[in-house]
Design an enzyme around this catalytic site. Structure first.
Site, mmCIF file in Angstrom:
data_model
loop_
_atom_site.group_PDB
_atom_site.id
_atom_site.type_symbol
_atom_site.label_atom_id
_atom_site.label_comp_id
_atom_site.label_asym_id
_atom_site.label_seq_id
_atom_site.Cartn_x
_atom_site.Cartn_y
_atom_site.Cartn_z
ATOM 1 N N LYS A 3 0.764 -1.092 -0.151
ATOM 2 C CA LYS A 3 0.155 -0.069 0.008
ATOM 3 C C LYS A 3 0.962 1.153 0.148
ATOM 4 N N PHE A 4 1.875 1.199 0.751
ATOM 5 C CA PHE A 4 2.866 2.381 0.690
ATOM 6 C C PHE A 4 3.822 2.569 -0.416
ATOM 7 N N TRP A 5 4.530 1.469 -0.791
ATOM 8 C CA TRP A 5 5.456 1.278 -2.004
ATOM 9 C C TRP A 5 4.788 1.504 -3.266
ATOM 10 N N CYS A 110 14.952 2.240 11.530
ATOM 11 C CA CYS A 110 14.681 1.417 12.521
ATOM 12 C C CYS A 110 13.279 1.971 13.246
ATOM 13 N N VAL A 111 12.410 1.352 13.607
ATOM 14 C CA VAL A 111 11.378 1.402 14.561
ATOM 15 C C VAL A 111 11.395 0.473 15.898
ATOM 16 N N SER A 117 4.664 -2.353 13.351
ATOM 17 C CA SER A 117 3.397 -2.680 12.656
ATOM 18 C C SER A 117 2.290 -1.430 12.706
ATOM 19 N N LEU A 359 26.978 0.009 3.871
ATOM 20 C CA LEU A 359 27.581 -0.602 5.120
ATOM 21 C C LEU A 359 26.264 -1.235 5.711
HETATM 22 S S1 NHW Z 1 17.356 -2.315 5.784
HETATM 23 C C1 NHW Z 1 17.215 -2.499 7.576
HETATM 24 C C2 NHW Z 1 15.823 -1.758 7.962
HETATM 25 N N1 NHW Z 1 15.672 -2.017 9.407
HETATM 26 C C3 NHW Z 1 15.303 -3.251 10.198
HETATM 27 O O1 NHW Z 1 14.968 -4.064 9.433
HETATM 28 C C4 NHW Z 1 15.434 -3.140 11.524
HETATM 29 C C5 NHW Z 1 14.522 -3.572 12.204
HETATM 30 N N2 NHW Z 1 12.870 -3.609 11.775
HETATM 31 C C6 NHW Z 1 12.420 -2.279 11.955
HETATM 32 O O2 NHW Z 1 12.820 -1.506 12.670
HETATM 33 C C7 NHW Z 1 18.511 -0.928 5.652
HETATM 34 C C8 NHW Z 1 10.968 -2.171 11.315
HETATM 35 O O3 NHW Z 1 10.449 -3.358 11.017
HETATM 36 C C9 NHW Z 1 11.008 -1.512 9.891
HETATM 37 C C10 NHW Z 1 9.474 -1.120 9.304
HETATM 38 C C11 NHW Z 1 11.561 0.040 10.567
HETATM 39 C C12 NHW Z 1 11.969 -1.844 9.120
HETATM 40 N N3 NHW Z 1 12.916 -0.636 3.844
HETATM 41 O O4 NHW Z 1 5.854 0.924 10.012
HETATM 42 P P1 NHW Z 1 5.494 -0.324 9.233
HETATM 43 C C13 NHW Z 1 17.737 0.159 5.775
HETATM 44 O O5 NHW Z 1 17.650 1.077 6.800
HETATM 45 C C14 NHW Z 1 7.724 -1.327 4.575
HETATM 46 C C15 NHW Z 1 11.899 0.035 3.479
HETATM 47 O O6 NHW Z 1 4.012 -0.721 9.832
HETATM 48 P P2 NHW Z 1 7.612 -1.575 10.646
HETATM 49 C C16 NHW Z 1 17.162 0.757 4.453
HETATM 50 C C17 NHW Z 1 6.745 -2.305 4.248
HETATM 51 O O7 NHW Z 1 6.938 -2.953 3.067
HETATM 52 N N4 NHW Z 1 10.565 -0.392 3.524
HETATM 53 O O8 NHW Z 1 6.526 -1.523 9.605
HETATM 54 C C18 NHW Z 1 15.947 1.564 4.497
HETATM 55 C C19 NHW Z 1 5.392 -1.725 4.596
HETATM 56 O O9 NHW Z 1 5.210 -0.860 3.448
HETATM 57 P P3 NHW Z 1 4.128 -1.477 2.244
HETATM 58 C C20 NHW Z 1 10.283 -1.255 4.547
HETATM 59 O O10 NHW Z 1 7.707 -3.111 10.723
HETATM 60 C C21 NHW Z 1 15.385 1.886 3.041
HETATM 61 C C22 NHW Z 1 5.579 -0.642 5.606
HETATM 62 O O11 NHW Z 1 7.179 -0.554 5.565
HETATM 63 C C23 NHW Z 1 11.203 -1.840 5.158
HETATM 64 O O12 NHW Z 1 6.977 -1.179 12.134
HETATM 65 C C24 NHW Z 1 14.183 2.576 3.495
HETATM 66 C C25 NHW Z 1 5.277 -0.979 6.970
HETATM 67 O O13 NHW Z 1 5.672 -0.010 7.652
HETATM 68 C C26 NHW Z 1 12.343 -1.708 4.697
HETATM 69 N N5 NHW Z 1 13.599 -2.335 5.165
HETATM 70 O O14 NHW Z 1 8.648 -0.837 10.402
HETATM 71 C C27 NHW Z 1 13.607 3.545 2.244
HETATM 72 N N6 NHW Z 1 10.614 -2.763 6.112
HETATM 73 O O15 NHW Z 1 4.187 -0.533 1.158
HETATM 74 C C28 NHW Z 1 14.464 4.427 1.681
HETATM 75 C C29 NHW Z 1 9.158 -2.547 5.810
HETATM 76 O O16 NHW Z 1 4.574 -2.765 1.751
HETATM 77 C C30 NHW Z 1 13.941 5.105 0.430
HETATM 78 N N7 NHW Z 1 8.854 -1.595 5.072
HETATM 79 O O17 NHW Z 1 2.771 -1.648 2.862
HETATM 80 C C31 NHW Z 1 14.408 6.406 -0.407
HETATM 81 C C32 NHW Z 1 14.179 7.516 0.669
HETATM 82 C C33 NHW Z 1 15.055 8.782 0.367
HETATM 83 C C34 NHW Z 1 14.636 9.224 -1.078
HETATM 84 C C35 NHW Z 1 15.664 10.787 -1.373
HETATM 85 C C36 NHW Z 1 15.132 11.192 -2.765
HETATM 86 C C1 EN5 Z 2 21.703 -3.023 5.154
HETATM 87 N N1 EN5 Z 2 22.918 -2.634 5.052
HETATM 88 O O1 EN5 Z 2 20.156 -12.735 7.830
HETATM 89 C C2 EN5 Z 2 21.533 -4.278 5.835
HETATM 90 N N2 EN5 Z 2 22.255 -12.696 7.982
HETATM 91 O O2 EN5 Z 2 23.523 -15.006 5.597
HETATM 92 C C3 EN5 Z 2 20.014 -4.811 6.052
HETATM 93 N N3 EN5 Z 2 23.254 -16.158 8.352
HETATM 94 O O3 EN5 Z 2 24.166 -14.368 9.077
HETATM 95 C C4 EN5 Z 2 19.689 -6.037 5.732
HETATM 96 N N4 EN5 Z 2 19.382 -17.990 10.977
HETATM 97 O O4 EN5 Z 2 23.750 -18.296 7.252
HETATM 98 C C5 EN5 Z 2 20.165 -7.292 6.315
HETATM 99 N N5 EN5 Z 2 25.113 -19.261 8.882
HETATM 100 C C6 EN5 Z 2 19.810 -8.644 5.793
HETATM 101 C C7 EN5 Z 2 20.559 -9.745 6.547
HETATM 102 C C8 EN5 Z 2 20.160 -9.834 7.888
HETATM 103 C C9 EN5 Z 2 20.960 -10.787 8.734
HETATM 104 C C10 EN5 Z 2 21.064 -12.306 8.150
HETATM 105 C C11 EN5 Z 2 22.477 -14.059 7.416
HETATM 106 C C12 EN5 Z 2 23.304 -13.858 6.184
HETATM 107 C C13 EN5 Z 2 23.395 -14.932 8.409
HETATM 108 C C14 EN5 Z 2 24.076 -16.979 9.057
HETATM 109 C C15 EN5 Z 2 23.472 -17.473 10.598
HETATM 110 C C16 EN5 Z 2 22.150 -17.957 10.494
HETATM 111 C C17 EN5 Z 2 21.670 -17.981 11.875
HETATM 112 C C18 EN5 Z 2 20.372 -18.789 11.680
HETATM 113 C C19 EN5 Z 2 24.138 -18.026 8.368
HETATM 114 C C20 EN5 Z 2 25.468 -20.341 8.168
HETATM 115 C C21 EN5 Z 2 27.142 -19.971 8.097
HETATM 116 C C22 EN5 Z 2 27.668 -21.526 7.302
HETATM 117 C C23 EN5 Z 2 29.342 -21.354 7.665
HETATM 118 C C24 EN5 Z 2 30.031 -22.417 6.936
HETATM 119 C C25 EN5 Z 2 29.825 -22.582 5.364
HETATM 120 C C26 EN5 Z 2 28.369 -22.775 5.116
HETATM 121 C C27 EN5 Z 2 27.442 -21.359 5.774
#
Ligand code: NHW
Ligand code: EN5
Length: 359
Positions: A3-5, A110-111, A117, A359
């Site tokens: 819905k957002f994307w 990060c949230v 949700s 990174l």
């Molecule tokens: S990826 C790591 C992201 N962070 C985490 O995974 C940390 C743990 N999770 C959380 O903190 C690296 C939450 O789950 C987050 C979502 C905050 C991820 N990217 O608030 P709602 C990055 O930092 C969409 C983009 O209810 P939530 C890159 C999801 O598809 N969108 O969810 C970041 C849905 O939309 P939809 C993501 O779980 C890039 C909506 O969020 C996403 O409480 C950002 C749901 O929102 C993700 N990783 O919070 C985009 N995860 O359309 C930058 C979920 O499907 C874009 N969603 O309904 C560019 C901006 C700048 C432009 C400049 C010109």
């Molecule tokens: C934005 N910069 O899932 C980053 N890591 O494989 C955000 N698995 O470490 C996006 N589940 O396979 C990040 N061990 C997306 C990645 C999130 C973190 C993640 C994976 C990548 C990972 C490990 C541990 C799994 C633990 C159980 C994994 C297997 C290692 C094995 C070593 C010997 C040879 C075969 C593979």
């Protein structure tokens, strides 16, 4: 559905394979006066703050939010624990085909776990977009472990055990079928001594040579970072516990012929009584011209082992495929999807066509 994307200027799933769509920006830039001047509304009780990362207290708050709430693996056994040095945002130039585009690299979204949700993420993404627009930047690059509309490529994580006993003890890897612990330790054992003559740590005076080497290497990829000397100094000059860079200086000509680098990203080990931290090195940018890629990266493994890393991780980007299997990396259970905001590619890339590591 998304819905957002669906409302955002990104490649949409329904358009995959439609070659009539032009490559390039999806929406044009607008005059800055037409950019919304005030922040998006947040649900009541919440307010925006701009984090001054130069303040130790604020930096610690952000660090602690991420340490407790940032990315985990699919079984919630490990959580990324980025150090404070990583937590700043800088613009980047990214080349797409022949075009160098100013982009924001978006990271650390990060949230808090208790606020998930509630659709806060879309508001945060819209607000960061607005603020980036006010800097006159109209594109962004980001990666995620989840599938969103729509990846420019999908990469596989690979892992090379350096400390197999600990990795198995904490559940990061498993003892293979018909393998004992002592056979596994022997399998992953690395030599004490480096192999490549002239292999040494990068220094400040190497910045021009490393920049030339990298720019030449990255020019072959469809999407790649456009590094200049300032970028190389910022991103690649060695910094303790942040980034390590090594190069090969020819003992005869003193030319810099090869380069390898990795960054430090520990993960917190969740709920293990014996260990709290997994020390991981992540492959960054590597260039081999005179040394074989295999030998260069084997030396990178030897130094990372000496530095006390438990595991060396790499993506199948650039030419990394050429060393992964032979150097005993194995595929992980995670993938990394790469995205561009407001820039359409005619078709997806192979991971080996990507010259960009975030990174
Ligand atoms: S990826 C790591 C992201 N962070 C985490 O995974 C940390 C743990 N999770 C959380 O903190 C690296 C939450 O789950 C987050 C979502 C905050 C991820 N990217 O608030 P709602 C990055 O930092 C969409 C983009 O209810 P939530 C890159 C999801 O598809 N969108 O969810 C970041 C849905 O939309 P939809 C993501 O779980 C890039 C909506 O969020 C996403 O409480 C950002 C749901 O929102 C993700 N990783 O919070 C985009 N995860 O359309 C930058 C979920 O499907 C874009 N969603 O309904 C560019 C901006 C700048 C432009 C400049 C010109
Ligand atoms: C934005 N910069 O899932 C980053 N890591 O494989 C955000 N698995 O470490 C996006 N589940 O396979 C990040 N061990 C997306 C990645 C999130 C973190 C993640 C994976 C990548 C990972 C490990 C541990 C799994 C633990 C159980 C994994 C297997 C290692 C094995 C070593 C010997 C040879 C075969 C593979």
């Amino acid at each position: 559905t998304h819905k957002f994307w669906e409302t955002q200027p990104v490649g949409q799933f329904k358009d995959i394979g439609d070659t009539s769509l032009p490559e390039g920006p999806i929406e044009p830039a607008t005059p800055l006066s037409e950019v919304k001047q005030d922040p998006y509304n947040l649900p009541s009780v919440y307010e925006w703050t701009t984090c001054d990362m130069a303040s130790d207290d604020i930096c610690s708050e952000v660090y602690n939010l991420l340490r407790s709430n940032y990315v985990e693996d699919d079984e919630n056994m490990f959580r990324f624990n980025y150090s404070k040095e990583f937590l700043s945002g800088v613009p980047a130039r990214i080349r797409v085909r022949d075009e160098v585009v100013k982009m924001a690299e978006i990271n650390f979204l990060c949230v808090h776990k208790k606020l998930r949700s509630k659709r806060l993420a879309p508001v945060m993404i819209k607000e960061v977009t607005r603020r980036v627009h006010l800097e006159n930047i109209w594109q962004a690059a980001y990666t995620a472990g989840v599938v969103l509309p729509t990846p420019i490529t999908t990469c596989q994580y690979w892992h090379r055990s350096l400390n197999p006993k600990k990795l198995i003890d904490v559940g990061f890897s498993r003892l293979g079928a018909r393998m004992t612990m002592s056979r596994t330790i022997k399998l992953y054992k690395l030599p004490e001594a480096l192999v490549t003559p002239g292999f040494r740590k990068m220094e400040l005076l190497d910045v021009p040579a490393v920049t030339r080497l990298l720019r030449n290497y990255l020019s072959q990829f469809g999407v790649a970072t456009d590094f200049d000397e300032n970028d190389v100094e910022h991103w690649l000059l060695p910094r303790e516990d942040v980034v390590d860079s090594y190069l090969v200086e020819s003992p005869e000509t003193h030319d810099v012929t090869d380069f390898c680098s990795f960054y430090t990203l520990p993960s917190t080990i969740l709920g293990n009584p014996n260990y709290t931290t997994l020390k991981a090195a992540y492959s960054y940018y590597n260039v081999a011209t005179q040394t074989s890629f295999l030998q260069l990266m084997n030396d990178a493994l030897i130094v990372s082992k000496q530095k006390g890393f438990d595991v060396f991780n790499a993506l199948d980007v650039m030419h990394n495929e050429s060393f992964l299997k032979e150097l005993k990396f194995g595929p992980g259970d995670g993938q990394l999807h790469y995205y561009l905001y407001n820039y359409r590619l005619r078709s997806a890339l192979k991971p080996s066509e990507l010259g960009l590591v975030l990174l």
